[in-house]
Write a protein that holds these residues in place. Structure first.
Motif, PDB file in Angstrom:
ATOM      1  N   ARG A  91     -36.214 -80.724  32.200  1.00  0.00           N
ATOM      2  CA  ARG A  91     -37.295 -80.833  31.129  1.00  0.00           C
ATOM      3  C   ARG A  91     -38.456 -80.078  31.234  1.00  0.00           C
ATOM      4  N   GLU A  92     -38.767 -79.515  32.617  1.00  0.00           N
ATOM      5  CA  GLU A  92     -39.757 -78.351  32.618  1.00  0.00           C
ATOM      6  C   GLU A  92     -39.504 -77.372  32.220  1.00  0.00           C
ATOM      7  N   GLU A  93     -38.025 -76.705  32.389  1.00  0.00           N
ATOM      8  CA  GLU A  93     -37.629 -75.489  32.053  1.00  0.00           C
ATOM      9  C   GLU A  93     -37.484 -75.611  30.405  1.00  0.00           C
ATOM     10  N   LEU A  94     -37.032 -76.608  29.732  1.00  0.00           N
ATOM     11  CA  LEU A  94     -36.849 -76.553  28.112  1.00  0.00           C
ATOM     12  C   LEU A  94     -38.148 -76.653  27.925  1.00  0.00           C
ATOM     13  N   SER A  95     -39.289 -77.105  28.346  1.00  0.00           N
ATOM     14  CA  SER A  95     -40.657 -77.391  27.692  1.00  0.00           C
ATOM     15  C   SER A  95     -41.234 -75.982  27.780  1.00  0.00           C
ATOM     16  N   GLN A  96     -40.591 -74.993  28.105  1.00  0.00           N
ATOM     17  CA  GLN A  96     -41.254 -73.518  28.110  1.00  0.00           C
ATOM     18  C   GLN A  96     -41.010 -72.862  26.360  1.00  0.00           C
ATOM     19  N   VAL A  97     -39.979 -73.741  26.116  1.00  0.00           N
ATOM     20  CA  VAL A  97     -39.595 -73.455  24.410  1.00  0.00           C
ATOM     21  C   VAL A  97     -39.793 -74.313  23.677  1.00  0.00           C
ATOM     22  N   PHE A  98     -39.496 -75.618  23.895  1.00  0.00           N
ATOM     23  CA  PHE A  98     -39.158 -76.745  23.202  1.00  0.00           C
ATOM     24  C   PHE A  98     -40.381 -77.772  23.578  1.00  0.00           C
TER      25      PHE A  98
END
Length: 176
Positions: A91-98
C-alpha cells in the motif's frame, strides 16, 4: 481528471468499469487474462500484462503503468483476492503513484483467512459455526499416484470420473 484503474477485467471488473464509466470517470483496465472488461465502451484504456498473480511483478508493473500512463492519483480497484493482498501488502509503495483505498494488511488479514475471522469473532464474543481445519499431509506416494492419474488420456479420465449408470431395471428420475 482523476480516473480509476481496475485491476482484473472479469465480471467483477466489468461491473466497476460500467458503474464508473457511466459517471464519466475515465477507466483503465489492467489484466493478465483475455477478459470482457476490455471490450466495454466505458473502458478508456486497456493494458495487458503478463502476470498479476505474482505479487512483486504485479506491483512493479502497476507502478510502471501509472508513471508511464500519467495515472498519478488514479484510484486502484482490485477485483481478485490475490490482488487485494498485493495492494494491502504494498500500500505505501503504491500510494506514491495511486490512491489506494484497500486497507493495509493488518486490517485485510482478518477477512483474508476464515480462521482469522472466526478467531477474532470468538475473541469479541460473536458466535461462530463449529469449523474444523484438517491438516492435509501429502507424501511422495500420493504425489506419484496423482501424477499417474493426470497423465491418463482424456478417455481414461472420463471413465474414472463418470458416475455409474443405473443397474438394469432400476428406477431413474428424469427432469422435464
Amino acid at each position: 481528471m482523476v480516473g480509476a484503474v481496475v485491476i482484473g477485467g472479469d465480471y467483477q471488473g466489468l461491473g466497476i468499469v460500467r458503474s464508473l464509466g457511466r459517471q464519466g470517470i475515465p477507466v483503465c483496465v489492467v489484466d493478465d487474462e483475455y477478459s470482457i472488461s476490455r471490450f466495454s465502451r466505458y473502458a478508456t484504456r486497456f493494458v495487458s500484462v503478463p502476470d498479476l498473480r505474482n505479487e512483486r511483478a504485479a506491483v512493479d508493473r502497476l507502478i510502471e503503468i501509472g508513471k508511464r500512463g500519467g495515472l498519478d492519483g488514479w484510484i486502484l480497484y482490485p477485483t481478485r483476492e490475490e490482488l487485494v493482498a498485493a495492494l494491502s501488502h504494498n500500500r505505501e509503495e503504491l500510494s506514491q503513484v495511486f490512491r489506494v483505498p484497500t486497507p493495509d494488511w493488518e486490517t485485510v488479514k482478518w477477512a483474508w483467512d476464515k480462521r482469522n475471522t472466526y478467531r477474532l469473532a470468538q475473541e469479541l464474543g460473536i458466535p461462530t459455526p463449529v469449523t474444523h481445519y484438517p491438516e492435509i499431509s501429502v507424501n511422495s506416494r500420493s504425489l506419484t499416484a496423482l501424477r499417474r492419474l493426470l497423465r491418463l488420456s482424456p478417455q481414461s479420465r472420463s471413465i474414472l470420473f463418470t458416475p455409474p449408470k443405473p443397474k438394469h431395471g432400476a428406477r431413474t428420475t428424469t427432469r422435464s
